[in-house]
Design a protein around this motif. Structure first.
Motif, mmCIF file in Angstrom:
data_model
loop_
_atom_site.group_PDB
_atom_site.id
_atom_site.type_symbol
_atom_site.label_atom_id
_atom_site.label_comp_id
_atom_site.label_asym_id
_atom_site.label_seq_id
_atom_site.Cartn_x
_atom_site.Cartn_y
_atom_site.Cartn_z
ATOM 1 N N GLN A 39 42.356 52.419 36.118
ATOM 2 C CA GLN A 39 41.978 51.815 37.389
ATOM 3 C C GLN A 39 40.739 50.951 37.170
ATOM 4 O O GLN A 39 39.617 51.425 37.191
ATOM 5 N N PRO A 40 40.926 49.634 36.974
ATOM 6 C CA PRO A 40 39.786 48.713 36.808
ATOM 7 C C PRO A 40 39.016 48.619 38.112
ATOM 8 O O PRO A 40 39.495 49.080 39.160
ATOM 9 N N PRO A 41 37.860 47.998 38.087
ATOM 10 C CA PRO A 41 37.039 47.879 39.293
ATOM 11 C C PRO A 41 37.775 47.272 40.486
ATOM 12 O O PRO A 41 37.419 47.545 41.606
ATOM 13 N N SER A 42 38.783 46.482 40.296
ATOM 14 C CA SER A 42 39.543 45.895 41.407
ATOM 15 C C SER A 42 40.402 46.922 42.121
ATOM 16 O O SER A 42 40.969 46.639 43.166
ATOM 17 N N ARG A 43 40.519 48.118 41.554
ATOM 18 C CA ARG A 43 41.174 49.288 42.149
ATOM 19 C C ARG A 43 42.665 49.398 41.949
ATOM 20 O O ARG A 43 43.236 50.385 42.316
ATOM 21 N N GLN A 44 43.344 48.366 41.458
ATOM 22 C CA GLN A 44 44.787 48.490 41.295
ATOM 23 C C GLN A 44 45.069 49.388 40.101
ATOM 24 O O GLN A 44 44.698 49.106 38.976
ATOM 25 N N MET A 45 45.715 50.507 40.367
ATOM 26 C CA MET A 45 46.014 51.499 39.353
ATOM 27 C C MET A 45 47.235 51.052 38.549
ATOM 28 O O MET A 45 48.249 50.640 39.122
ATOM 29 N N ILE A 46 47.136 51.128 37.228
ATOM 30 C CA ILE A 46 48.282 50.763 36.410
ATOM 31 C C ILE A 46 48.544 51.858 35.385
ATOM 32 O O ILE A 46 47.633 52.554 34.932
ATOM 33 N N LEU A 47 49.814 52.002 35.031
ATOM 34 C CA LEU A 47 50.209 53.008 34.056
ATOM 35 C C LEU A 47 49.844 52.557 32.647
ATOM 36 O O LEU A 47 50.130 51.425 32.263
ATOM 37 N N VAL A 48 49.228 53.440 31.883
ATOM 38 C CA VAL A 48 48.873 53.148 30.494
ATOM 39 C C VAL A 48 49.919 53.715 29.558
ATOM 40 O O VAL A 48 50.439 53.025 28.673
ATOM 41 N N ILE A 49 50.242 54.993 29.764
ATOM 42 C CA ILE A 49 51.146 55.664 28.843
ATOM 43 C C ILE A 49 51.680 56.927 29.504
ATOM 44 O O ILE A 49 51.010 57.491 30.372
ATOM 45 N N ARG A 50 52.876 57.345 29.125
ATOM 46 C CA ARG A 50 53.427 58.577 29.671
ATOM 47 C C ARG A 50 54.028 59.421 28.548
ATOM 48 O O ARG A 50 54.388 58.903 27.488
#
Lengths: 114, 115
Positions: A39-50
């Protein structure tokens, strides 16, 4: 009930170095999914790895890899060759295949030093 | 492909007022999640929809929070009346289906400040 614990509120790493973020979880289920989200400062959460719990092989996505220790209920994230763009909050998450519910840890703030 | 849309991005209200947040998931995504993220904490699931039916709302404070998903697409989360402790970022996420693994995509969130 499942729980996810991230014991490192903040970590720092030099650019181009390697850092490992820790995550432990508790569950009585034998099959489940584990994730790392950024979750970068812009707040959009993104998947890194599962990681699927039934797979013994550790997941890898480019510079990101995990160390999944099912017996120890540990799921750490290793970031190699750290870049300034890796600076963000990182959340570990658990997903139950039975309830379809995601449970997130409290997060680790990663700082990358130039 | 367009991502998950949320509005407004920011909202400031006084306690005891009402507020509503809107979410438009990715087209074709049957599962929609609303999370509350208090500063310094991880997201906490408030409610999960599968199409227009509720799958899990066990952590939704039903005395003041309500949510609906019209025709299995857009969703609205409402707080009435708001309390100081409701100050948080409200995240909406969607996935293709909740019954097997499919990646969960998040919107940008709505930051709510209750004064």
């Amino acid at each position: 009930a499942q729980t996810v614990t991230q014991s490192q509120p903040e970590m720092s790493v030099q650019e181009a170095e390697t850092v490992t973020l820790s995550c432990t979880y508790d569950t009585s289920e034998s099959d489940y999914y584990l994730f790392w989200y950024k979750q970068p400062p812009s707040r959009q959460m993104i998947l890194v790895i599962r990681q699927e719990a039934y797979k013994q092989q550790n997941a890898t996505e480019n510079r990101f890899s995990v160390n999944f220790q099912k017996a120890a209920k540990s799921f750490s994230l290793k970031i190699s060759d750290s870049q300034l763009g890796d600076a963000a909050m990182y959340f570990c998450a658990y997903r139950s295949p039975r309830t379809y519910k995601y449970i997130f840890g409290t997060g680790t703030r990663l700082k990358v030093l130039a | 492909e367009a991502g998950v849309a949320q509005s407004p991005r920011y909202k400031i209200i006084e306690k005891r007022q009402s507020v509503a947040f809107w979410c438009n998931p990715i087209s074709g995504h049957a599962t929609l999640y609303w999370y509350q993220q208090i500063l310094g904490q991880g997201p906490k699931l408030l409610i999960q929809f599968q199409n227009n039916g509720v799958v899990d709302d066990s952590q939704l404070p039903k005395d003041r929070f309500s949510a609906e998903r019209l025709k299995g697409v857009d969703s609205t989360l409402k707080i009435q009346p708001a309390k100081l402790e409701d100050s948080a970022v409200y995240l909406c996420a969607s996935s293709f289906t909740g019954t097997t693994y499919n990646e969960q995509f998040f919107g940008p969130g709505t930051r709510l400040t209750v004064l």
